[in-house]
Design a protein around this motif. Structure first.
Motif, PDB file in Angstrom:
ATOM      1  N   UNK A 190       3.602  -7.215  -7.631  1.00  0.00           N
ATOM      2  CA  UNK A 190       3.543  -7.641  -6.242  1.00  0.00           C
ATOM      3  C   UNK A 190       3.266  -9.127  -6.090  1.00  0.00           C
ATOM      4  N   UNK A 191       2.492  -9.656  -7.030  1.00  0.00           N
ATOM      5  CA  UNK A 191       1.903 -10.967  -6.805  1.00  0.00           C
ATOM      6  C   UNK A 191       2.937 -12.066  -6.518  1.00  0.00           C
ATOM      7  N   UNK A 192       4.028 -12.159  -7.305  1.00  0.00           N
ATOM      8  CA  UNK A 192       5.004 -13.215  -6.998  1.00  0.00           C
ATOM      9  C   UNK A 192       5.584 -13.081  -5.596  1.00  0.00           C
ATOM     10  N   UNK A 193       5.793 -11.826  -5.166  1.00  0.00           N
ATOM     11  CA  UNK A 193       6.336 -11.604  -3.826  1.00  0.00           C
ATOM     12  C   UNK A 193       5.342 -12.087  -2.783  1.00  0.00           C
ATOM     13  N   UNK A 194       4.063 -11.720  -2.996  1.00  0.00           N
ATOM     14  CA  UNK A 194       3.022 -12.135  -2.058  1.00  0.00           C
ATOM     15  C   UNK A 194       2.976 -13.660  -1.983  1.00  0.00           C
TER      16      UNK A 194
ATOM     17  N   UNK B 293       8.753  -2.692  -2.231  1.00  0.00           N
ATOM     18  CA  UNK B 293       9.285  -3.454  -3.357  1.00  0.00           C
ATOM     19  C   UNK B 293       9.969  -2.537  -4.357  1.00  0.00           C
ATOM     20  N   UNK B 294      10.835  -3.144  -5.163  1.00  0.00           N
ATOM     21  CA  UNK B 294      11.459  -2.388  -6.245  1.00  0.00           C
ATOM     22  C   UNK B 294      10.422  -2.011  -7.278  1.00  0.00           C
ATOM     23  N   UNK B 295       9.607  -3.017  -7.647  1.00  0.00           N
ATOM     24  CA  UNK B 295       8.597  -2.778  -8.672  1.00  0.00           C
ATOM     25  C   UNK B 295       7.231  -3.016  -8.041  1.00  0.00           C
ATOM     26  N   UNK B 296       6.578  -1.910  -7.743  1.00  0.00           N
ATOM     27  CA  UNK B 296       5.326  -1.990  -6.991  1.00  0.00           C
ATOM     28  C   UNK B 296       4.261  -2.767  -7.754  1.00  0.00           C
TER      29      UNK B 296
ATOM     30  N   UNK C  66      14.142  -8.236  -4.973  1.00  0.00           N
ATOM     31  CA  UNK C  66      12.873  -7.559  -5.266  1.00  0.00           C
ATOM     32  C   UNK C  66      12.488  -6.568  -4.182  1.00  0.00           C
ATOM     33  N   UNK C  67      13.223  -6.583  -3.080  1.00  0.00           N
ATOM     34  CA  UNK C  67      12.806  -5.784  -1.928  1.00  0.00           C
ATOM     35  C   UNK C  67      13.806  -4.671  -1.673  1.00  0.00           C
ATOM     36  N   UNK C  68      13.280  -3.475  -1.461  1.00  0.00           N
ATOM     37  CA  UNK C  68      14.156  -2.344  -1.179  1.00  0.00           C
ATOM     38  C   UNK C  68      14.344  -2.191   0.325  1.00  0.00           C
TER      39      UNK C  68
ATOM     40  N   UNK D  16       4.041  -1.389   0.156  1.00  0.00           N
ATOM     41  CA  UNK D  16       3.515  -2.186  -0.948  1.00  0.00           C
ATOM     42  C   UNK D  16       2.904  -3.490  -0.440  1.00  0.00           C
ATOM     43  N   UNK D  17       3.653  -4.154   0.419  1.00  0.00           N
ATOM     44  CA  UNK D  17       3.183  -5.430   0.962  1.00  0.00           C
ATOM     45  C   UNK D  17       3.396  -5.393   2.478  1.00  0.00           C
ATOM     46  N   UNK D  18       2.451  -5.963   3.207  1.00  0.00           N
ATOM     47  CA  UNK D  18       2.556  -5.990   4.665  1.00  0.00           C
ATOM     48  C   UNK D  18       2.465  -7.436   5.133  1.00  0.00           C
ATOM     49  N   UNK D  19       3.375  -7.774   6.014  1.00  0.00           N
ATOM     50  CA  UNK D  19       3.346  -9.078   6.668  1.00  0.00           C
ATOM     51  C   UNK D  19       2.785  -8.817   8.048  1.00  0.00           C
ATOM     52  N   UNK D  20       1.595  -9.352   8.320  1.00  0.00           N
ATOM     53  CA  UNK D  20       0.902  -8.865   9.499  1.00  0.00           C
ATOM     54  C   UNK D  20       0.449 -10.012  10.387  1.00  0.00           C
TER      55      UNK D  20
END
Lengths: 253, 481
Positions: free
Chosen positions: B301-305, B295-298, B85-87, B55-59
């Motif tokens: 995403x925005x708040x996680x990002x 993420x739990x809820x794909x 929020x993260x699985x 869902x999200x990548x830290x790169x």
């Protein structure tokens, strides 16, 4: 059998048709009174304007000048919905070419006037009553066995009977017949006129019949002769004289 | 009431009306089928794309990656905002590489995307374990029984034309005494070294993209056939670069499984190897290039990002999977939009057909219109007859069109098979697309929208003839022969 007050009064009626820039006058100042219960024959050669007069009286068309009064009320310049309502309920029409709707059966054709008048809901409410009356009318004109035939399956005389039944459906006060026998042989024609006379006599239905056939006229009828857009013997001066140039064209049409 | 009756009778007795219905029907059916198929493609593609990407990548910005990834994972895990929020999170080391292998004595070279993973954490992210061919759902970096036996048999009795790629100079394997290692020569079949007698060489394992191991061979007059170039147990050599100093390194890997996602881009490029070994090979101990996050809820995403951006600032880039595939997704959606506009023109063409045919019917019915007016029908009543007629045509056309469209969509693969068989041409070349079957996706709102649009166009185009009918002069209409 005349009354003091005319049912339909025609006053100084003028009508001309415009074709491109040419004006073709048809009626020049027609005065006419029709009384309740009359059997009025309008006689005239083709092109004398008798059909036009009938259309004007029946509010199918509007005059250039003059007025048509029903019970003293002007109807020639009445608003559209009022005239639609008049044609639907007060006047009945019979035409030379029957003018039935080819997609509908005899019974359905007779039912068209109440269908036009009634809403969908009203139709569900009263449909069966209308149906009963339409069947009775068709039986009265001798077509009880032809209720569910399409016009193309009927003979000319039968089609005209359906048209008469349709005209009677709205319980009209005046029945306009435009050359009702024009497309029929002599025998059938006489039958149709006999039917109309019967309606006139028994139901006191006011009848206005346009024809060019003098043989159809009975001694008891009121007769009006229309010659070149004027009632014969009438003294009303025409408001507009046809020019010499225009007349031959008119005749050619 | 007469309006309904006449509409209905006109519909049943006019053959011309059938033409209108058929044209509306075909337009609606085409739109539904095209939308369903395109929607199917795009949904499936999104699914696939997303399936492989977290869902999200830290790169990291470079192939050098970043250090202390365990610390970063812990930081995220204990962040009060992110914790619930993260699985799952998976450290990943990616690099480009060249893969070499031999088949029938011929060497093959190909570019590859080398991905170092921890099986457990990568499987938790999703889009990996379920695409593994032999140990579906339970990937492991060891050979299965069949491959083990095959390798053992090969060692006892080497094939006449060896399959394996020879070891390269510098590789840490001990050649048996007295045997000279052959020189690498790409043009000639390379003999494999005889199996070691005294010391067992334990290679690292890799999971290979399915399309790299299998080639589709098409011979004239024969059905296409997949040839297996690399079997489980065969060795491949992967050449890549070290982190930082950019010097080439290579390692020998034994293929233990395949990765088959049906996305040709991935299947023909990806090689998965153990993370720890790749780190060692590339001298990047303790470093990875990205941390993949599920993420739990794909959808949310925005708040996680935003939080990740706040935590790591500019040192790392935070991307959603859509960011990574942005151009492709945008292209699909633009394509779909344009196609819809073009296809609606088909219905517009049907609309002009309705206009023409309606005008004819009005002329044909002139006398009837006169009769109706003589019997007291109003202008608006006549107008309504023809508008209602248009509506009815649109309705019936749209109804049949929807039926036809849904039917075609349901049997699109069977129809494609029949067409291919009848014409001898491949209508849907599976080699090009990512899918075995034509995917379809019917969206109810789309079908409703198409129907409303088609009916709307039918009514719109019947306005003009209906107005003409309504404004006919009764006397002129009655005289009309």
């Amino acid at each position: 059998m005349t009354h003091v007050f005319p049912l339909l009064a025609v006053r100084g009626l003028h009508k001309a048709y415009r074709q491109h820039q040419l004006t073709v006058p048809v009626l020049h100042g027609v005065d006419l009174d029709v009384y309740n219960g009359d059997f009025l024959c309008i006689l005239g050669a083709s092109g004398s304007g008798k059909s036009t007069l009938l259309h004007l009286m029946g509010t199918l068309d509007q005059p250039d000048q003059g007025s048509v009064l029903l019970d003293g009320e002007r109807i020639d310049n009445a608003p559209g919905p009022r005239r639609d309502k008049l044609r639907n309920a007060t006047f009945g029409f019979i035409f030379q070419f029957y003018h039935l709707l080819p997609e509908l059966t005899a019974l359905e054709n007779v039912l068209v006037p109440p269908m036009i008048e009634a809403s969908i809901l009203g139709w569900f409410w009263q449909g069966s009553a209308y149906r009963k009356r339409a069947t009775e009318l068709l039986e009265r004109v001798g077509l009880g066995h032809r209720l569910h035939h399409k016009p193309r399956e009927l003979s000319g005389g039968e089609m005209q009977r359906v048209a008469i039944a349709r005209a009677l459906m709205g319980q009209p006060r005046v029945l306009f017949a435009d050359e009702p026998t024009g497309n029929l042989d002599e025998e059938k024609g006489e039958e149709i006129v006999g039917l109309l006379r019967d309606l006139n006599r028994r139901d006191a239905l006011t009848m206005i019949m346009v024809t060019h056939n003098r043989d159809l006229v009975a001694p008891t009828d009121r007769v009006v002769r229309l010659v070149k857009g004027r009632v014969e013997g009438a003294s009303t001066p025409p408001a507009e004289q046809p020019t010499v140039l225009e007349m031959p064209r008119r005749m050619a049409l | 009431m007469y309006k309904l009756l006449l509409c209905w009778r006109y519909l049943r007795t006019r053959y011309l009306a059938m033409v209108c219905i058929v044209s509306v029907m075909l337009g609606v059916a085409t739109l539904i089928v095209v939308n369903a198929v395109m929607g199917g493609f795009s949904t499936k593609l999104r699914e696939r794309l997303h399936g492989l990407l977290s869902d999200v990548v830290l790169e990291a910005y470079t192939y050098d990656g970043f250090g202390n990834y365990e610390g970063k994972i812990e930081l995220i895990r204990h962040d009060p905002f992110l914790a619930d929020k993260i699985i799952a999170m998976a450290p990943t080391l990616e690099s480009f590489a060249m893969i070499q292998f031999g088949y029938n004595g011929n060497p093959f070279y190909q570019r590859a995307q080398l991905i170092g993973i921890e099986l457990e954490s990568r499987s938790a992210i999703g889009g990996f374990a379920e695409h593994i061919v032999l140990r579906k759902g339970k990937p492991q970096f060891i050979l299965d029984e069949v491959a083990t036996q095959r390798v053992a048999a090969q060692k006892k009795q080497p094939l006449e034309i060896p399959l394996a790629v020879p070891p390269f100079p510098g590789q840490k394997i001990d050649a048996p005494e007295g045997i000279e290692l052959p020189k690498v020569d790409s043009l000639k079949p390379i003999p494999t070294p005889p199996p070691s007698q005294n010391q067992e060489f334990v290679p690292e394992f890799c999971i290979l993209g399915h399309a790299m191991a299998f080639r589709r061979v098409e011979l004239p007059d024969k059905p296409a056939k997949d040839i297996c170039l690399i079997q489980p147990g065969d060795d491949v050599v992967l050449t890549t670069i070290t982190g930082g100093r950019l010097s080439p390194v290579f390692g020998r890997f034994t293929v233990c499984d395949y990765f088959k996602s049906d996305m040709s881009e991935y299947d023909s490029n990806y090689v998965y190897v153990p993370l720890s070994y790749l780190q060692k090979l590339r001298s990047m101990e303790g470093r990875v290039t990205s941390i993949q996050i599920r993420l739990k809820d794909e959808r949310n995403k925005q708040p996680v990002v935003d939080r990740l951006k706040y935590l790591f600032g500019d040192s790392l880039q935070v991307m959603t999977w859509e960011d990574k595939q942005g151009p492709l997704l945008a292209a699909i959606s633009i394509e779909k939009g344009i196609l819809n506009v073009l296809l609606f023109l088909i219905i517009a063409v049907a609309g002009f057909g309705i206009l023409a045919i309606f005008s004819m019917i009005v002329v044909e019915k002139t006398r009837d219109i006169g009769i109706l007016k003589a019997l007291g029908a109003s202008n608006s009543g006549v107008l309504q007859i023809f508008l209602g007629y248009g509506l009815l045509l649109g309705l019936v056309g749209a109804l049949f069109g929807s039926g036809l469209g849904l039917l075609i969509t349901a049997y699109v693969n069977e129809i494609e098979a029949t067409l291919s068989w009848a014409t001898g041409l491949e209508v849907f070349p599976r080699k090009i697309y990512y899918f075995d079957r034509i995917p379809t996706d019917i969206q109810t709102y789309q079908v409703v929208l198409i129907n409303v649009g088609a009916i709307g166009i039918a009514v719109l185009f019947s306005v003009l003839p209906a107005l003409r009918a309504a404004l006919l002069h009764p006397v002129r209409a009655l005289r009309y022969e």
